[in-house]
Design a protein around this motif. Sequence first.
Motif, mmCIF file in Angstrom:
data_model
loop_
_atom_site.group_PDB
_atom_site.id
_atom_site.type_symbol
_atom_site.label_atom_id
_atom_site.label_comp_id
_atom_site.label_asym_id
_atom_site.label_seq_id
_atom_site.Cartn_x
_atom_site.Cartn_y
_atom_site.Cartn_z
ATOM 1 N N PRO A 143 0.833 -1.204 0.000
ATOM 2 C CA PRO A 143 0.000 0.000 0.000
ATOM 3 C C PRO A 143 0.864 1.249 0.000
ATOM 4 O O PRO A 143 1.900 1.291 0.665
ATOM 5 C CB PRO A 143 -0.779 -0.111 1.309
ATOM 6 N N GLY A 144 0.445 2.239 -0.733
ATOM 7 C CA GLY A 144 1.185 3.497 -0.785
ATOM 8 C C GLY A 144 1.033 4.276 0.508
ATOM 9 O O GLY A 144 0.112 4.040 1.291
ATOM 10 N N SER A 145 1.963 5.200 0.700
ATOM 11 C CA SER A 145 1.939 5.953 1.954
ATOM 12 C C SER A 145 0.611 6.679 2.134
ATOM 13 O O SER A 145 0.096 6.781 3.248
ATOM 14 C CB SER A 145 3.096 6.950 1.990
ATOM 15 N N LYS A 146 0.054 7.145 1.050
ATOM 16 C CA LYS A 146 -1.240 7.827 1.147
ATOM 17 C C LYS A 146 -2.300 6.901 1.727
ATOM 18 O O LYS A 146 -3.109 7.295 2.558
ATOM 19 C CB LYS A 146 -1.691 8.277 -0.244
ATOM 20 N N THR A 147 -2.293 5.684 1.234
ATOM 21 C CA THR A 147 -3.261 4.709 1.719
ATOM 22 C C THR A 147 -3.044 4.420 3.198
ATOM 23 O O THR A 147 -3.984 4.388 3.989
ATOM 24 C CB THR A 147 -3.130 3.404 0.915
ATOM 25 N N ILE A 148 -1.791 4.228 3.549
ATOM 26 C CA ILE A 148 -1.487 3.939 4.951
ATOM 27 C C ILE A 148 -1.946 5.090 5.825
ATOM 28 O O ILE A 148 -2.593 4.906 6.856
ATOM 29 C CB ILE A 148 0.026 3.698 5.127
ATOM 30 N N LYS A 149 -1.630 6.287 5.385
ATOM 31 C CA LYS A 149 -1.997 7.448 6.162
ATOM 32 C C LYS A 149 -3.511 7.543 6.350
ATOM 33 O O LYS A 149 -4.013 7.735 7.448
ATOM 34 C CB LYS A 149 -1.482 8.705 5.466
#
Lengths: 245, 245
Positions: B65-71
């Motif tokens: 998952p991309g950082s955006k998703t994680i965030k």
Amino acid sequence: MPVAAQVRQRLARRIAGEISLSDSPGRTMRKWREMFHLPQIHLAEALGVSPSVISDYESGRRQSPGSKTIKRFVETIITLDEQNGGQVVNAFQRMMGVEIPTNIILDISEFSQGITIKQLLESIRGQILTGEELLDREIFGYLTVDTSEALDVLSSTGFLKLFEATEDRALILVNVLTGRSPLVAMKGEIKPSLFVLHGVEQLDYLTIELAKREQVPLAISRMESVGGMLRRLHVLRKQTSNERH
Amino acid sequence: MPVAAQVRQRLARRIAGEISLSDSPGRTMRKWREMFHLPQIHLAEALGVSPSVISDYESGRRQSPGSKTIKRFVETIITLDEQNGGQVVNAFQRMMGVEIPTNIILDISEFSQGITIKQLLESIRGQILTGEELLDREIFGYLTVDTSEALDVLSSTGFLKLFEATEDRALILVNVLTGRSPLVAMKGEIKPSLFVLHGVEQLDYLTIELAKREQVPLAISRMESVGGMLRRLHVLRKQTSNERH
DNA sequence: GAAAAAAATCGTCATTTACCGTAAAATTGC
DNA sequence: GCAATTTTACGGTAAATGACGATTTTTTTC
């Protein structure tokens, strides 16, 4: 789990967390790469990718690095440092018990061998104000802190902890107004071996008095820019090490 | 920064860090979703995506998952909990000072109102062994710990801190062999209001003695499975709250 | 043991990542 | 101020993400 591995893990988690939560993961990656004193090329080599990849992240062309990338990034910068004697990781280790917000930290490192206060001051064009008699003492690392930021987020016990974490080291305060506020927090036995102020607007008489009273050498750096000073420190750091870059 | 926001931030960073560094981000995301007692659908709604998306992560179809998703994920689960009174976040808050590795934590929550020890024991088919006279005391939350894991990673002061962090709460130990090792760590004033053991292989006489000496109610849960017990706790937790799901 | 709730599967598609290489720009060292 | 180092900029490509939705499977509850 051995304590070193634990520290490593905590640091890794902290960096990874910071990157993922950042509004600009690239900027945060750059911050940490620089904290580890790595040029893009070396990092890229260690990662097995081309340098432009690093730049693409840091400049924001790639905006949302995947968890795999973040993981690889974090583990690589830490491992590289460990291979060089862990100058940064070890310096962080003494911070970890302390919960200092990393955004106040501009630079941090151990030296591979102790150097004298005099040597350090020469390197960053430091002018000693008090404690001339202690110029030959050895110090084993330094911590550079953004003072205005620190005043925002640190309580006075926070400063105290900062002092404790920099025992036998230089605490370099940049972005200083008078130098007074940080220094007044100083009470107790454990404290840095040297205070360096940079960018002082108007030096407070009390600041000097405090340093005298507490018998801590106090100096002012005459370097024009913070960046310049950091670079000098970096060079100094490298001289003490057997790094093969 | 207000202290609540600080705790929130630290928790967020910890979760985000764990996900990014995990070998299986999806599994870790699931772990945290479950820790926050959220079904995929509710989380999906809050995220504004379809439930299959969550499942795709957790089941590993999407591996990085991309950082955006994680965030977005981290901030959403925390915010949802806060909107419900912060039962999980607050429970974590008392752990945060303590640096307990989250992998030993199976479940954690506050209750919105105190409930009696008796009520809790009824809910999880608990049989009281010592401290019958304290059944009417109120407790305000619980922590469920994987004991075998904890014995691996926790020192005896680690256990002590665990006890301190569960003052006025129930400490539920699952995966217990004899119950002896955790209990011997207990010394000092601050300790849980109730010990519950689950899955005891062979109860040690000393365990009971220790509980008696320290005057802490000790019970055994007769629930068949850990999962079953966690579900019961979840129901109990919901009853105390004004959650609107 | 049926109904309801929760989670998994999977085909599909637009967008992005993750990567390279090269050329240009910026920075730093003396 | 010029050479060396470091960083950006960017076109291009294969692979993966991020998303949907319909359907099936599993789990829970009564």
